[in-house]
Design an enzyme around this catalytic site. Structure first.
Site, PDB file in Angstrom:
ATOM      1  N   HIS A 142      -0.986  66.494 -38.188  1.00 45.83           N
ATOM      2  CA  HIS A 142      -1.612  67.829 -38.182  1.00 45.83           C
ATOM      3  C   HIS A 142      -2.385  68.113 -39.474  1.00 45.83           C
ATOM      4  O   HIS A 142      -2.546  69.272 -39.861  1.00 45.83           O
ATOM      5  CB  HIS A 142      -0.558  68.936 -37.995  1.00 45.83           C
ATOM      6  CG  HIS A 142       0.037  69.006 -36.626  1.00 45.83           C
ATOM      7  ND1 HIS A 142       0.811  68.009 -36.092  1.00 45.83           N
ATOM      8  CD2 HIS A 142      -0.017  69.979 -35.671  1.00 45.83           C
ATOM      9  CE1 HIS A 142       1.216  68.353 -34.886  1.00 45.83           C
ATOM     10  NE2 HIS A 142       0.727  69.531 -34.593  1.00 45.83           N
ATOM     11  N   ASP A 190      -7.468  64.480 -35.022  1.00 45.76           N
ATOM     12  CA  ASP A 190      -6.178  65.151 -35.165  1.00 45.76           C
ATOM     13  C   ASP A 190      -5.582  65.387 -33.781  1.00 45.76           C
ATOM     14  O   ASP A 190      -6.290  65.723 -32.833  1.00 45.76           O
ATOM     15  CB  ASP A 190      -6.358  66.479 -35.897  1.00 45.76           C
ATOM     16  CG  ASP A 190      -5.051  67.047 -36.429  1.00 45.76           C
ATOM     17  OD1 ASP A 190      -4.176  67.378 -35.611  1.00 45.76           O
ATOM     18  OD2 ASP A 190      -4.908  67.149 -37.655  1.00 45.76           O
ATOM     19  N   GLY A 191      -4.260  65.225 -33.682  1.00 45.73           N
ATOM     20  CA  GLY A 191      -3.607  65.470 -32.406  1.00 45.73           C
ATOM     21  C   GLY A 191      -3.661  66.917 -31.972  1.00 45.73           C
ATOM     22  O   GLY A 191      -3.454  67.218 -30.793  1.00 45.73           O
ATOM     23  N   HIS A 192      -3.930  67.827 -32.886  1.00 45.93           N
ATOM     24  CA  HIS A 192      -3.951  69.259 -32.559  1.00 45.93           C
ATOM     25  C   HIS A 192      -5.289  69.865 -32.981  1.00 45.93           C
ATOM     26  O   HIS A 192      -5.547  70.057 -34.154  1.00 45.93           O
ATOM     27  CB  HIS A 192      -2.821  69.985 -33.289  1.00 45.93           C
ATOM     28  CG  HIS A 192      -2.461  71.305 -32.685  1.00 45.93           C
ATOM     29  ND1 HIS A 192      -3.383  72.271 -32.387  1.00 45.93           N
ATOM     30  CD2 HIS A 192      -1.255  71.824 -32.314  1.00 45.93           C
ATOM     31  CE1 HIS A 192      -2.783  73.329 -31.880  1.00 45.93           C
ATOM     32  NE2 HIS A 192      -1.493  73.086 -31.824  1.00 45.93           N
ATOM     33  N   HIS A 252      -1.247  70.277 -23.376  1.00 46.80           N
ATOM     34  CA  HIS A 252      -0.655  71.243 -24.292  1.00 46.80           C
ATOM     35  C   HIS A 252      -1.540  72.479 -24.374  1.00 46.80           C
ATOM     36  O   HIS A 252      -2.706  72.397 -24.771  1.00 46.80           O
ATOM     37  CB  HIS A 252      -0.490  70.582 -25.657  1.00 46.80           C
ATOM     38  CG  HIS A 252       0.266  71.375 -26.657  1.00 46.80           C
ATOM     39  ND1 HIS A 252      -0.285  72.456 -27.323  1.00 46.80           N
ATOM     40  CD2 HIS A 252       1.525  71.239 -27.142  1.00 46.80           C
ATOM     41  CE1 HIS A 252       0.614  72.945 -28.167  1.00 46.80           C
ATOM     42  NE2 HIS A 252       1.717  72.233 -28.077  1.00 46.80           N
ATOM     43  N   GLU A 304       4.824  71.739 -23.495  1.00 48.38           N
ATOM     44  CA  GLU A 304       4.250  73.067 -23.758  1.00 48.38           C
ATOM     45  C   GLU A 304       2.897  73.202 -23.058  1.00 48.38           C
ATOM     46  O   GLU A 304       1.929  73.692 -23.622  1.00 48.38           O
ATOM     47  CB  GLU A 304       4.110  73.296 -25.259  1.00 48.38           C
ATOM     48  CG  GLU A 304       5.420  73.129 -26.022  1.00 48.38           C
ATOM     49  CD  GLU A 304       5.258  73.289 -27.517  1.00 48.38           C
ATOM     50  OE1 GLU A 304       5.953  74.147 -28.084  1.00 48.38           O
ATOM     51  OE2 GLU A 304       4.441  72.578 -28.115  1.00 48.38           O
ATOM     52  N   GLU A 320       3.569  80.383 -24.298  1.00 52.88           N
ATOM     53  CA  GLU A 320       3.787  80.531 -25.743  1.00 52.88           C
ATOM     54  C   GLU A 320       2.903  81.638 -26.317  1.00 52.88           C
ATOM     55  O   GLU A 320       1.740  81.783 -25.934  1.00 52.88           O
ATOM     56  CB  GLU A 320       3.477  79.206 -26.440  1.00 52.88           C
ATOM     57  CG  GLU A 320       3.731  79.214 -27.937  1.00 52.88           C
ATOM     58  CD  GLU A 320       3.386  77.890 -28.597  1.00 52.88           C
ATOM     59  OE1 GLU A 320       3.184  77.891 -29.818  1.00 52.88           O
ATOM     60  OE2 GLU A 320       3.319  76.856 -27.892  1.00 52.88           O
ATOM     61  N   CYS A 322       1.458  81.779 -29.112  1.00 51.07           N
ATOM     62  CA  CYS A 322       0.265  81.188 -29.727  1.00 51.07           C
ATOM     63  C   CYS A 322      -0.799  80.874 -28.684  1.00 51.07           C
ATOM     64  O   CYS A 322      -1.996  80.942 -28.976  1.00 51.07           O
ATOM     65  CB  CYS A 322       0.624  79.917 -30.484  1.00 51.07           C
ATOM     66  SG  CYS A 322       1.341  80.188 -32.115  1.00 51.07           S
ATOM     67  N   CYS A 398       5.190  78.773 -35.779  1.00 47.72           N
ATOM     68  CA  CYS A 398       3.758  79.006 -35.623  1.00 47.72           C
ATOM     69  C   CYS A 398       3.452  80.404 -35.092  1.00 47.72           C
ATOM     70  O   CYS A 398       2.430  80.997 -35.455  1.00 47.72           O
ATOM     71  CB  CYS A 398       3.154  77.949 -34.703  1.00 47.72           C
ATOM     72  SG  CYS A 398       4.036  77.744 -33.142  1.00 47.72           S
ATOM     73  N   CYS A 399       4.322  80.933 -34.231  1.00 47.20           N
ATOM     74  CA  CYS A 399       3.994  82.180 -33.537  1.00 47.20           C
ATOM     75  C   CYS A 399       4.055  83.437 -34.418  1.00 47.20           C
ATOM     76  O   CYS A 399       3.139  84.265 -34.354  1.00 47.20           O
ATOM     77  CB  CYS A 399       4.888  82.347 -32.310  1.00 47.20           C
ATOM     78  SG  CYS A 399       4.621  81.088 -31.045  1.00 47.20           S
TER      79      CYS A 399
END
Length: 630
Positions: A142, A190-192, A252, A304, A320, A322, A398-399
């Site tokens: 990340h 990046d994976g996200h 995701h 997710e 979620e 987020c 994160c949220c």
């Protein structure tokens, strides 16, 4: 750059946006529903975030990195991002209130972030402390995700407070990324996703074209399985289908919507109609087949993730917080890009029913996931499970800071101006003052608890100007100054004078929403809504002995508003229904072949429903949004 909007989204004049946000200073919220939520965010959530980030070790990681990179990193590999989201929340809160104590904390934490940065601009405290080779495990580390949140915090700090210290850090980091990635550099991803939208906003702030170009390269590089070597399939990483070819959202949920909003940002600035059309197509597919009635996004706990079309289980909804935030950010960009008010409807839905349930009314406890049903006797199985009730913090946190930054920047979502500068569009209704296109409006409303919106012109330009008021898609029967208006934007162009008034009345009588029969588990069920609010029935509001799992709603009986619940500061809806008294069986199935009496007895019960955002503020117990219809 010149003429930057004081808000999280500021399209350039050279782009193709149809509208221009007014920014956080274009809407001052002084009372009503949203002022209560902002007060809790300021008094409880944001101060608690400071404490929790220190207690959980996020700040300690940066301290150790600033001290020479010795010691153990604590927490998730993306721990830095939670610090940056909190810093963004603080910047918008300072812009909103001028809080001097927050300004000192902002400066203290900014100095620490700057001290942790490497000489060449690289910055990721967890990777630095753990001795991981830079970008060698980018699918999971990340590093660019964290960089994106740093950039967004830096832009917020510059626009919200005038400080440039964090922007200096962000520019050095972005220059490092430009030198490292791209067609002539590393092709790792990046994976996200998150860096894409951040780089576009940094371009808007600084005018450095290389940031926009790198964002565009990151968008177009995805969809070729580059990230699939990290123990997950490429769908999870939003890396299975190129963005321009995708027809829906998948994988995701947060990753997917962050990538889509970044692609929308790139399209706005480059004028690529094909790219904008692609993300519009994906948004429509999401709303039509993969979004909960609450605006929640993500049907599967596993990964997710978005599920298949119409795979929207109520009791296993991930939804979620987020994801709702990313969804409303995407919707806002699509609104600005196209001027289509249906996107503003989605911002409203995800704000009120998708994001807002993620924080308690008092502001100190949070939901990570937002299920639409919790069964009687449900047992906790994870710290994210709504059965546990809201929590003060999470190991994956994160949220909470994401909710904080969304609320503190809420004013930026309220209104826009036309790019020609002589029109003002009000999209979200808040009590306070709205400014734009030479108009200053005083707005009186308790929306969404009440549908009356009174707009009074405080000052106006000398020439004609157009004022537009959004009529939501749910508001059949709305009137403007007593005349019927259709969903969309009700426009009035004229010479305006101080004291001129417009009265918009949006019907908020309770209504039923029928479930799509392609959604298993809620077939032949209904949900209660009033205005933009989706309602839920909690166990605490049923008579003793009646179980929410056994509840049926009488669709022929009237629905009526039952006033406001003082403890929830929210309206309630009263309805009628019944519960079934079931005969106990050794197995939960009727005998095959029939002939055995089901043993069901019907017992009438009154139904009291509360807004979904307000559930679990009197303890977390059984609850449901969708109710079998009778």
């Amino acid at each position: 750059m010149d003429d930057v909007v004081k808000g999280p989204l500021s399209p350039t004049a050279g782009g193709t946006a149809a509208l221009r946000p007014v920014g956080v200073d274009g809407a001052t919220i002084t009372g009503g529903f949203w002022a209560e939520r902002l007060a809790a965010n300021a008094a409880v959530s944001i101060p608690q975030g400071w404490d929790q980030l220190h207690r959980a070790g996020n700040v300690g990681n940066l301290e150790r990195a600033a001290g020479g990179g010795t010691g153990e990193a604590v927490g998730d590999v993306f721990a830095d991002s939670d610090v940056y989201k909190w810093l963004e929340a603080v910047a918008w809160e300072i812009a909103r209130t001028g809080d001097e104590a927050l300004l000192e904390r902002q400066r203290e934490l900014t100095r620490l972030v700057a001290a942790a940065q490497a000489e060449d601009g690289y910055l990721d405290s967890v990777v630095q402390l753990r001795g991981i080779a830079r970008y060698s495990e980018l699918g999971w580390t990340h590093e660019l995700y964290c960089a994106g949140h740093l950039v967004q915090a830096a832009v917020a700090q510059r626009r919200g407070t005038g400080d440039t210290a964090l922007l200096d850090v962000a520019v050095r980091l972005a220059d490092h990324l430009v030198a490292t990635f791209g067609p002539d550099g590393s092709h790792e991803l990046d994976g996200h996703p998150e860096i894409e939208t951040a780089l576009v906003e940094l371009y808007r702030e600084t005018g450095t074209r290389a940031y926009l170009d790198l964002a565009g390269w990151f968008v177009d590089a995805r969809g070729r399985g580059t990230v699939a070597a990290y123990g997950r399939d490429s769908t999870y990483f939003s890396d299975r289908v190129p963005v321009r070819e995708a027809t829906t959202v998948e994988g995701h949920a947060v990753r997917a919507v962050y990538l889509a909003e970044g692609a929308a940002d790139v399209a706005i600035e480059t004028g690529e109609d094909e790219l904008l059309a692609a993300v519009a197509r994906q948004f429509a597919a999401m709303v039509g087949t993969k979004q909960y009635v609450t605006g929640g996004l993500g049907a599967r706990w596993e990964g997710e993730a978005f599920g298949d079309p119409y795979e929207l289980p109520s009791d296993r909804a991930y939804a979620e917080s987020c994801a709702a935030i990313g969804g409303l950010q995407w919707a806002h960009r699509m609104l600005v890009a196209t001027g289509d008010e249906r996107y503003a409807d989605q911002v409203e839905r995800m704000l009120l029913n998708g994001m807002l349930p993620g924080v308690s009314l008092a502001g100190g406890e949070f939901f990570y996931v937002n299920a639409l049903q919790v069964r009687n006797g449900a047992e906790p199985d994870d710290q994210r499970n709504p059965v546990n009730g809201r929590l003060g913090w999470f190991s994956t946190a994160c949220c909470p800071p994401n909710i904080m930054r969304t609320l503190s920047s809420l004013g930026a979502y309220v209104a826009t101006t036309g790019v020609d500068g002589d029109s003002l569009q009000v999209h979200q209704y808040v009590q306070g003052t709205v400014r734009g296109a030479g108009l200053v409006l005083d707005v009186e409303t308790d929306f969404p608890r009440d549908g009356r919106v009174l707009v009074t012109v405080r000052s106006a330009p000398e020439g004609e100007a157009e004022l537009g008021l959004r009529v939501p898609g749910w508001a059949s029967g709305a009137t403007l100054d007593g005349e019927p208006v259709e969903p969309g934007l009700a426009r009035r162009r004229r010479l305006w004078s101080a004291g001129d008034r417009l009265e918009l009345v949006l019907p908020t009588a309770p209504r039923l929403i029928a479930a799509d029969d392609r959604i298993d588990g809620i077939r032949d069920s209904v949900a209660i809504a009033a205005g933009p609010l989706v309602f839920a029935v909690e166990q605490v509001d049923l008579p003793v002995g009646a179980q929410v799992d056994d509840l049926h709603l009488d669709v022929d009986a009237p629905l009526r508003l039952g006033g406001s619940d003082a403890a929830l500061a929210a309206p309630v809806v009263l309805a009628s229904g019944w519960v079934h008294r079931h005969v106990e069986r050794p197995e939960p199935y009727a005998a095959l072949g029939g002939g055995e009496d089901d043993g069901v007895e019907r017992e009438p019960v009154p139904i009291r429903a509360v807004p979904y955002f307000a559930w679990a503020n009197r303890g977390a117990d059984a609850m449901r949004v969708w109710i079998p219809a009778g």
